[in-house]
Design an enzyme around this catalytic site. Structure first.
Site, PDB file in Angstrom:
ATOM      1  N   HIS A  75       0.878  -1.164   0.000  1.00  0.00           N
ATOM      2  CA  HIS A  75       0.000   0.000   0.000  1.00  0.00           C
ATOM      3  C   HIS A  75       0.921   1.221   0.000  1.00  0.00           C
ATOM      4  CE1 HIS A  75      -2.181  -3.045   2.428  1.00  0.00           C
ATOM      5  NE2 HIS A  75      -3.299  -2.527   1.974  1.00  0.00           N
TER       6      HIS A  75
ATOM      7  N   ASP B 166       2.580   1.919   3.297  1.00  0.00           N
ATOM      8  CA  ASP B 166       3.545   0.938   3.821  1.00  0.00           C
ATOM      9  C   ASP B 166       4.975   1.356   3.541  1.00  0.00           C
ATOM     10  OD1 ASP B 166       1.279  -0.622   4.259  1.00  0.00           O
ATOM     11  OD2 ASP B 166       1.568  -1.780   2.419  1.00  0.00           O
TER      12      ASP B 166
ATOM     13  N   ASP C 299      -4.644 -13.714  -2.249  1.00  0.00           N
ATOM     14  CA  ASP C 299      -3.962 -13.356  -1.015  1.00  0.00           C
ATOM     15  C   ASP C 299      -3.920 -14.621  -0.166  1.00  0.00           C
ATOM     16  OD1 ASP C 299      -3.286 -10.809  -1.606  1.00  0.00           O
ATOM     17  OD2 ASP C 299      -4.599  -9.833  -0.154  1.00  0.00           O
TER      18      ASP C 299
ATOM     19  N   ASP D  64      -5.177 -13.581   9.460  1.00  0.00           N
ATOM     20  CA  ASP D  64      -4.062 -13.500   8.505  1.00  0.00           C
ATOM     21  C   ASP D  64      -2.876 -14.380   8.889  1.00  0.00           C
ATOM     22  OD1 ASP D  64      -5.364 -11.668   6.860  1.00  0.00           O
ATOM     23  OD2 ASP D  64      -4.488  -9.916   7.841  1.00  0.00           O
TER      24      ASP D  64
ATOM     25  N   GLU E 137     -10.750  -6.954  -4.223  1.00  0.00           N
ATOM     26  CA  GLU E 137     -10.542  -7.967  -3.184  1.00  0.00           C
ATOM     27  C   GLU E 137     -11.762  -7.998  -2.266  1.00  0.00           C
ATOM     28  OE1 GLU E 137      -6.701  -7.850  -1.251  1.00  0.00           O
ATOM     29  OE2 GLU E 137      -7.571  -8.658   0.589  1.00  0.00           O
TER      30      GLU E 137
ATOM     31  N   ASP F 216      -0.509 -12.409   2.199  1.00  0.00           N
ATOM     32  CA  ASP F 216      -1.144 -11.382   3.042  1.00  0.00           C
ATOM     33  C   ASP F 216      -1.303 -12.021   4.422  1.00  0.00           C
ATOM     34  OD1 ASP F 216      -2.461  -9.300   4.126  1.00  0.00           O
ATOM     35  OD2 ASP F 216      -4.039  -9.160   2.610  1.00  0.00           O
TER      36      ASP F 216
ATOM     37  N   HIS G 289     -10.687 -14.116   3.987  1.00  0.00           N
ATOM     38  CA  HIS G 289     -11.920 -13.369   3.695  1.00  0.00           C
ATOM     39  C   HIS G 289     -13.020 -14.327   3.255  1.00  0.00           C
ATOM     40  CE1 HIS G 289      -9.475  -9.444   2.729  1.00  0.00           C
ATOM     41  NE2 HIS G 289      -9.211  -9.951   3.922  1.00  0.00           N
TER      42      HIS G 289
HETATM   43  C1  XLS Z   1      -7.405  -6.617   4.590  1.00  0.00           C
HETATM   44  C2  XLS Z   1      -6.957  -6.827   3.239  1.00  0.00           C
HETATM   45  C3  XLS Z   1      -5.829  -5.926   2.762  1.00  0.00           C
HETATM   46  C4  XLS Z   1      -5.750  -5.981   1.257  1.00  0.00           C
HETATM   47  C5  XLS Z   1      -5.011  -4.842   0.634  1.00  0.00           C
HETATM   48  O1  XLS Z   1      -8.090  -7.418   5.197  1.00  0.00           O
HETATM   49  O2  XLS Z   1      -6.605  -8.175   3.095  1.00  0.00           O
HETATM   50  O3  XLS Z   1      -4.633  -6.259   3.354  1.00  0.00           O
HETATM   51  O4  XLS Z   1      -5.168  -7.155   0.826  1.00  0.00           O
HETATM   52  O5  XLS Z   1      -5.528  -3.615   0.977  1.00  0.00           O
HETATM   53 NI    NI Z   2      -5.691  -9.050   1.440  1.00  0.00          NI
HETATM   54 NI    NI Z   3      -7.360  -9.547   4.834  1.00  0.00          NI
END
Ligand code: XLS
Ligand code: NI
Ligand code: NI
Length: 440
Positions: A98, A101, A293, A306, A229, A336, A268
């Protein structure tokens, strides 16, 4: 300066007890017609690996990093050095970030953009020298307090404008660094209560935003793949891009389905009440599978934990879908994922990636073998065989009617159905996973 006091991580095979070696990931080994490296296209997530401090809602950060005591700009530069050394030592070819970051935010947008210019110059130099590539970048339009009511779906037009400015800059960075994709995750695009929300206006605005983003990408000649996403909840209680099917319906309503594909995150999917495989399948069936991801949730925790992927059953089913999709290119497998708060040492960053890479490498080996054997393909062919001839073929070819179907049904005696023998499938997957060898 050296950040990771280890040799390059190499493949030592499944019996190695060296934690700093790959047990299943053998980059140049061919699985089918591609090398493992070409299949898997691993990527490091800048935010979890080089920016995060491992704090959680109950405790401060625990991460111990060599750059902790530097001022913000020097920290950003040290992280660039560190991630390129990290990619060299782990053999990972791609990274993702991002905007926030990689460089500190200034007091004004102009200052922030100037910081980004300095750091992206440095990143570009490193990319040119090493051949490492940017899988995707994105704009963080969720952390800062201005995004409290959303970003492109904010109730305030100034926030919409600010969001546009950040995405504009991030698209310029994508062009400068030759990103292969560009991600939109709708961090705050959702709501807490419908009673104070104009959902229709917010979604119309989101579509307007995406159209302007595409127009700008075209204007500057950025040709990377746009990705959405999906995520169902967290941080807002309802996120608009809930899951692939919901976001796909949104894209179709606004005529954006040819502009985007999906970046599917395992954790997710599970938050949405789906399996990871379901989301991959839905996207694949609609020619919308773009990138992944790669992470996993914790079975006992209901939020986006995560974790690094380690569950081989899941990675096998994921790689099954990815192989059936013909791969992910120009997407990849972006980790991720973050170390647990208790794994705070710098070298843990290497160990986390090893477990994730090995889990996907093993999943690739198993899935490839399953597809070669046509084990599931034959089951599916047989299961739907009645649609290949006679009336079934007429249904599939849209050449029958209710009247003809009724006439057919009136003639039927008992319909002879076969058991699915679901348990055979489950036991067979276990066999595949447990007997795969590295020559498989
Ligand atoms: C958050 C998301 C984020 C995206 C990128 O839950 O996974 O990290 O991958 O903004
Ligand atoms: Ni993500
Ligand atoms: Ni996420």
């Amino acid at each position: 300066m050296t950040y990771f006091n280890i040799d390059k991580v190499s493949y030592e095979g499944p019996t190695s007890t060296n934690p700093f070696s790959f047990k299943y990931y053998n980059a140049d080994e061919k699985i089918g017609d591609k090398t493992m490296k070409e299949h898997l296209r691993f990527s490091v997530a800048y935010w979890h690996t080089f920016t995060a401090d491992l704090s959680d809602p109950f405790g401060v950060g625990t991460a111990q990093r060599d750059w902790d005591d530097l001022d913000e700009m020097d920290k950003a530069k040290a992280r660039v050095e560190a991630i390129f050394e990290f990619m060299d030592k782990t053999g990972i070819e791609y990274f993702c970030f991002h905007d926030v970051d990689i460089a500190p935010e200034g007091k004004t947008l102009a200052e922030t953009n100037a910081n980004l210019d300095i750091i992206t110059d440095l990143i570009k130099e490193k990319m040119d020298a090493t051949g490492k590539k940017l899988l995707w970048n994105t704009a963080n339009n969720f952390t800062h307090e201005r995004f409290v009511h959303g970003a492109a779906t904010s109730s305030h037009a100034d926030v919409f404008a600010y969001t546009a400015a950040k995405v504009k800059k991030s698209l310029e960075i994508a062009k400068k660094l030759d990103a292969e994709n560009f991600v939109f995750w709708g961090g705050r695009e959702g709501y807490e209560s419908l009673l104070n929300t104009d959902m229709k206006l917010e979604l119309d605005n989101l579509a307007r935003f995406f159209k302007m983003a595409k127009a700008y990408a075209d204007e500057i000649g950025f040709t990377g793949q746009f990705l959405i996403e999906p995520k169902p909840k967290e941080p807002t209680s309802h996120q608009y891009d809930t899951d692939v099917a919901t976001a796909h319906a949104f894209l179709q309503k606004y005529g954006l389905e040819d502009v985007f594909k999906f970046n599917i995150e395992a954790n997710h999917a599970t938050l949405a009440g789906h399996t990871f495989q379901h989301e991959l399948r839905y996207a694949r069936d609609n020619d919308m599978l773009g990138s992944v991801d790669a992470n996993q949730g914790h079975p006992l925790l209901g939020w986006d934990t995560d974790e690094f992927p380690s569950d081989v059953y899941e990675t096998t089913l994921a790689m099954y879908e990815i192989l059936k999709n013909g791969g992910l290119t120009p997407g990849g497998l972006n980790f991720d994922a973050k170390p647990r708060r208790t794994s705070f040492a710098q070298e843990d960053l290497v160990l986390t990636h090893i477990v994730g890479m090995d889990a996907f490498a093993l999943g690739l080996r198993v899935a490839h073998k399953m597809i070669e054997d046509r084990f599931f393909e034959d089951i599916v062919d047989n299961k739907y065989a009645s649609y290949k001839e006679g009336l079934g073929a007429k249904i599939v070819n849209d050449t029958t009617s209710f009247a003809e179907l009724e006439a057919h049904a009136l003639e039927l005696g008992d319909i002879d159905l076969e058991s699915d023998r679901l348990e055979v499938i489950k036991s067979r997957i276990n066999q595949y996973i447990l007997t795969i060898n590295n020559e498989g």
